[in-house]
Design a protein around this motif. Structure first.
Motif, mmCIF file in Angstrom:
data_model
loop_
_atom_site.group_PDB
_atom_site.id
_atom_site.type_symbol
_atom_site.label_atom_id
_atom_site.label_comp_id
_atom_site.label_asym_id
_atom_site.label_seq_id
_atom_site.Cartn_x
_atom_site.Cartn_y
_atom_site.Cartn_z
ATOM 1 N N LEU A 1 -31.303 4.591 -17.696
ATOM 2 C CA LEU A 1 -32.370 4.410 -18.641
ATOM 3 C C LEU A 1 -31.925 4.700 -20.128
ATOM 4 N N VAL A 2 -30.855 5.788 -20.301
ATOM 5 C CA VAL A 2 -30.436 5.666 -21.572
ATOM 6 C C VAL A 2 -29.834 4.446 -21.710
ATOM 7 N N ILE A 3 -28.936 3.818 -21.321
ATOM 8 C CA ILE A 3 -28.377 2.577 -21.486
ATOM 9 C C ILE A 3 -29.321 1.375 -21.695
ATOM 10 N N GLY A 4 -30.281 1.326 -20.957
ATOM 11 C CA GLY A 4 -31.586 0.559 -21.408
ATOM 12 C C GLY A 4 -32.110 0.638 -22.817
ATOM 13 N N ALA B 1 -31.827 -1.960 -25.730
ATOM 14 C CA ALA B 1 -32.838 -2.450 -26.733
ATOM 15 C C ALA B 1 -32.738 -2.265 -28.185
ATOM 16 N N PHE B 2 -32.409 -1.037 -28.279
ATOM 17 C CA PHE B 2 -32.238 -0.570 -29.862
ATOM 18 C C PHE B 2 -31.117 -1.609 -30.553
ATOM 19 N N MET B 3 -30.179 -1.856 -29.910
ATOM 20 C CA MET B 3 -29.128 -2.941 -30.383
ATOM 21 C C MET B 3 -29.265 -4.114 -30.524
ATOM 22 N N ALA B 4 -30.389 -4.640 -29.579
ATOM 23 C CA ALA B 4 -30.816 -6.215 -29.669
ATOM 24 C C ALA B 4 -31.795 -6.159 -30.834
ATOM 25 N N PHE B 5 -32.567 -4.949 -30.909
ATOM 26 C CA PHE B 5 -33.437 -5.106 -32.194
ATOM 27 C C PHE B 5 -32.761 -4.925 -33.249
ATOM 28 N N ASN B 6 -31.513 -4.130 -33.566
ATOM 29 C CA ASN B 6 -30.928 -4.285 -34.687
ATOM 30 C C ASN B 6 -30.258 -5.539 -35.062
ATOM 31 N N ILE C 1 -27.891 -10.892 -25.359
ATOM 32 C CA ILE C 1 -27.024 -10.174 -24.304
ATOM 33 C C ILE C 1 -27.590 -8.688 -24.088
ATOM 34 N N PHE C 2 -27.910 -8.089 -25.475
ATOM 35 C CA PHE C 2 -28.367 -6.926 -25.138
ATOM 36 C C PHE C 2 -29.661 -6.836 -24.572
ATOM 37 N N ILE C 3 -30.545 -7.609 -24.736
ATOM 38 C CA ILE C 3 -31.880 -7.621 -24.186
ATOM 39 C C ILE C 3 -31.697 -7.963 -22.481
ATOM 40 N N PHE C 4 -30.921 -8.935 -22.320
ATOM 41 C CA PHE C 4 -30.777 -8.944 -20.899
ATOM 42 C C PHE C 4 -30.031 -7.535 -20.147
ATOM 43 N N LEU C 5 -28.997 -7.099 -20.940
ATOM 44 C CA LEU C 5 -28.546 -5.687 -20.508
ATOM 45 C C LEU C 5 -29.751 -4.810 -20.512
ATOM 46 N N ALA C 6 -30.433 -4.683 -21.364
ATOM 47 C CA ALA C 6 -31.751 -3.560 -21.284
ATOM 48 C C ALA C 6 -32.561 -3.769 -20.056
ATOM 49 N N VAL C 7 -32.963 -5.065 -19.769
ATOM 50 C CA VAL C 7 -34.063 -5.260 -18.799
ATOM 51 C C VAL C 7 -33.179 -5.099 -17.210
ATOM 52 N N THR D 1 -30.719 -2.853 -16.825
ATOM 53 C CA THR D 1 -30.475 -1.346 -16.656
ATOM 54 C C THR D 1 -31.968 -0.654 -16.429
ATOM 55 N N ILE D 2 -32.939 -1.167 -17.232
ATOM 56 C CA ILE D 2 -34.135 -0.394 -16.704
ATOM 57 C C ILE D 2 -34.716 -0.644 -15.466
ATOM 58 N N PHE D 3 -34.433 -2.048 -14.955
ATOM 59 C CA PHE D 3 -34.777 -2.368 -13.654
ATOM 60 C C PHE D 3 -34.075 -1.369 -12.485
ATOM 61 N N MET D 4 -32.748 -1.378 -12.925
ATOM 62 C CA MET D 4 -32.109 -0.465 -12.164
ATOM 63 C C MET D 4 -32.483 0.910 -12.269
ATOM 64 N N PHE D 5 -33.039 1.689 -13.188
ATOM 65 C CA PHE D 5 -33.453 2.740 -13.421
ATOM 66 C C PHE D 5 -34.471 3.036 -12.276
ATOM 67 N N PHE D 6 -35.505 2.027 -12.660
ATOM 68 C CA PHE D 6 -36.720 2.182 -11.580
ATOM 69 C C PHE D 6 -36.124 2.104 -9.883
ATOM 70 N N PHE D 7 -35.380 1.140 -9.932
ATOM 71 C CA PHE D 7 -35.038 0.709 -8.429
ATOM 72 C C PHE D 7 -34.350 2.039 -7.860
ATOM 73 N N ARG D 8 -33.586 2.781 -8.400
ATOM 74 C CA ARG D 8 -32.551 3.712 -7.852
ATOM 75 C C ARG D 8 -33.384 4.856 -8.041
ATOM 76 N N ARG D 9 -34.459 5.220 -8.862
ATOM 77 C CA ARG D 9 -35.222 6.325 -8.582
ATOM 78 C C ARG D 9 -36.125 6.248 -7.523
#
Length: 67
Positions: free
Chosen positions: A13-16, A20-25, A36-42, A44-52
């Motif tokens: 979640l933190v990495i996601g 997203a913040f880096m993509a915005f900047n 690339i950062f948007i893809f990484l955010a999507v 990692t956030i998916f992996m957060f919900f999946f693993r949780r």
């Protein structure tokens, strides 16, 4: 080992959020890197919900087997 797995889920979640913040900047400066950062955010956030989800499922299974 189980104690650490509970907290590693939140690292995704933190990495996601940071991605997203880096993509915005980077959006106005270098759009290719922002994608690339948007893809990484999507991912990692998916992996957060999946693993949780699976962590909670395994914890419930452990509770049911102990009873």
């Amino acid at each position: 080992m189980g104690k650490y797995l509970k907290y590693t889920v939140y690292i995704n979640l933190v990495i996601g959020i940071l991605s997203a913040f880096m993509a915005f900047n980077l959006w106005g400066v270098d759009r290719n890197r922002a994608y690339i950062f948007i893809f990484l955010a999507v991912i990692t956030i998916f992996m957060f919900f999946f693993r949780r989800h699976y962590y909670k499922k395994f914890e419930q299974r452990k509770k049911d087997s102990q009873q």
